[in-house]
Design an enzyme around this catalytic site. Structure first.
Site, PDB file in Angstrom:
ATOM      1  N   ASP A 127       0.857  -1.187   0.000  1.00 20.88           N
ATOM      2  CA  ASP A 127       0.000   0.000   0.000  1.00 20.88           C
ATOM      3  C   ASP A 127       0.894   1.237   0.000  1.00 20.88           C
ATOM      4  O   ASP A 127       1.672   1.444   0.933  1.00 20.88           O
ATOM      5  CB  ASP A 127      -0.893  -0.025   1.241  1.00 20.88           C
ATOM      6  CG  ASP A 127      -2.030   0.991   1.175  1.00 20.88           C
ATOM      7  OD1 ASP A 127      -2.174   1.640   0.127  1.00 20.88           O
ATOM      8  OD2 ASP A 127      -2.754   1.130   2.175  1.00 20.88           O
ATOM      9  N   ASP A 153      -2.869   2.505  -6.099  1.00 26.30           N
ATOM     10  CA  ASP A 153      -1.833   2.579  -5.064  1.00 26.30           C
ATOM     11  C   ASP A 153      -1.744   1.372  -4.142  1.00 26.30           C
ATOM     12  O   ASP A 153      -1.013   1.407  -3.146  1.00 26.30           O
ATOM     13  CB  ASP A 153      -2.041   3.846  -4.216  1.00 26.30           C
ATOM     14  CG  ASP A 153      -3.377   3.850  -3.485  1.00 26.30           C
ATOM     15  OD1 ASP A 153      -4.270   3.103  -3.900  1.00 26.30           O
ATOM     16  OD2 ASP A 153      -3.507   4.602  -2.505  1.00 26.30           O
ATOM     17  N   GLU A 154      -2.450   0.293  -4.441  1.00 23.66           N
ATOM     18  CA  GLU A 154      -2.316  -0.889  -3.593  1.00 23.66           C
ATOM     19  C   GLU A 154      -2.594  -2.156  -4.386  1.00 23.66           C
ATOM     20  O   GLU A 154      -3.327  -2.152  -5.367  1.00 23.66           O
ATOM     21  CB  GLU A 154      -3.230  -0.811  -2.368  1.00 23.66           C
ATOM     22  CG  GLU A 154      -4.698  -0.767  -2.668  1.00 23.66           C
ATOM     23  CD  GLU A 154      -5.558  -0.805  -1.399  1.00 23.66           C
ATOM     24  OE1 GLU A 154      -5.221  -1.568  -0.470  1.00 23.66           O
ATOM     25  OE2 GLU A 154      -6.555  -0.070  -1.351  1.00 23.66           O
TER      26      GLU A 154
END
Length: 367
Positions: free
Chosen positions: A14, A108-109
């Site tokens: 993350d 983003d993860e």
């Protein structure tokens, strides 16, 4: 653990305050200052906030007005999604250096299954450290990671040592880790559910574990068995490289509140057109159309209708959205409209269910 429940090595990566960190990377003058990515204090919603802003209670999905009220020195910047996508592609390319089992959740993860990996390294903990270092070297951005036997625990663990840290929950640590965890930390337990659990005397994982599956099903419906199993470390969802979307939608926040349905219909046509484009790109269709209305006082109203057939055509979507708009009288002027399509033709109806009587026997191997 039963034979049909393989023990995996899962990493959840993350990025730390991704959008805001990219803005700081491209504009070093913003570093160290409270920063929000999204609409201004007059209109719009915060998409992301850096850690300096979070100290003042600024959070994603908060109105720009409230964010500025909480933090008067807050700086707003407009989101640059093409730039975020550009860096996200670099990050994902790093993931694929280690495994092909990569399931992106957003820009983003992502989850990575490194049980068997391209580096031949048996330590998921060492791999996570290496991946985070590679991301820093190639992008200049920090990432946090959680490492454990399944996706549920790995995701929880990635939040433990944020920012720029990681947490490994080894197989023999899973049960003690979950028992001691505040129920609010459980992935899938939101604010409303947490409050309900508090009223039932459930404050920690151990409290949750002491409740029967019948009690949880009675109080939380279909989610009850889910809570029963995850608190015992049982979560068999595989890392799926091609994650199937549950819904596709488009929405718009307006510069000025709309009080005339004529103007709303005009905006809905543009939204339906954008939704059609996204459906065509994703090669999906759906049966359930949902109209989302956010009023000027930020109250939210949704109205849905399920069709007897799959649709992806703009005109059919718009026609149904219009019907939903006229279904009830508007309560106030409107600041946001959205249309989404769910009950897609990609829904997996054959997902396997975990037997209610499954038990967890921890196996040991290096993490």
């Amino acid at each position: 653990m039963p034979n049909e429940m393989p023990l995996r090595k899962i990493i959840h990566v993350d990025m730390d305050a991704f959008y805001a960190s990219v803005e700081e990377l491209d504009n070093p003058d913003l570093k160290g200052k409270p920063l929000a990515v999204g609409g201004s204090e007059k209109r719009g919603v915060v998409s992301a906030a850096n850690y300096e802003a979070r100290k003042y209670g600024v959070r994603s999905a908060m109105s720009g007005f409230m964010a500025k009220k909480n933090c008067p020195q807050l700086t707003f910047v407009k989101p640059r999604f093409e730039r975020y996508k550009e860096i996200s592609k670099i990050i994902r390319s790093i993931f694929f250096e280690y495994t092909d089992l990569v399931e992106p959740l957003s820009l983003d993860e992502a989850y990575l299954d490194v049980t068997i990996n391209k580096k031949g390294n048996p330590s998921a903990t060492m791999l996570a450290t290496e991946i985070r270092q590679r991301i820093l070297e190639k992008t200049g951005l920090n990432a946090s990671a959680g490492i454990s036997i399944n996706k549920f625990i790995a995701k929880i663990a990635s939040d433990i040592n944020k920012p720029n840290g990681q947490k490994t929950v080894n197989p023999e640590e899973v049960i003690p880790f979950l028992e001691a965890l505040d129920i609010r930390k459980f992935y899938g337990v939101g604010k409303v559910t947490a409050e309900k659990m508090y009223k039932l005397g459930i404050f920690t994982g151990n409290d949750l574990k002491n409740k029967s599956i019948e009690f949880l099903a009675e109080n939380f419906g279909k989610s009850g068995p889910y809570y029963y199993h995850v608190v015992r470390g049982i979560h068999n969802s595989e890392v799926k490289p091609h994650r199937i979307p549950k819904s596709v939608g488009a929405e718009r926040t307006f510069n000025e509140n709309l009080s005339s349905e004529v103007f709303m219909l005009e905006r809905l046509e543009h939204i339906a057109q954008e939704l059609e484009r996204r459906l065509t790109k994703s090669k999906v269709a759906g049966k359930t159309i949902t109209l989302k209305i956010k009023y000027s006082d930020f109250t939210l109203n949704t109205r849905s209708k399920t069709m007897p057939y799959f649709i992806a055509d703009k005109d059919l979507i718009l026609e149904t959205a219009k019907d939903l708009l006229y279904q009830e009288e508007l309560q106030n002027s409107v600041r946001l409209l959205g249309i989404s399509l769910s009950n897609l033709n990609t829904d997996d109806k054959t997902a396997k269910k975990v037997d209610d009587k499954s038990i967890l026997v921890q196996l040991k191997f290096d993490f």
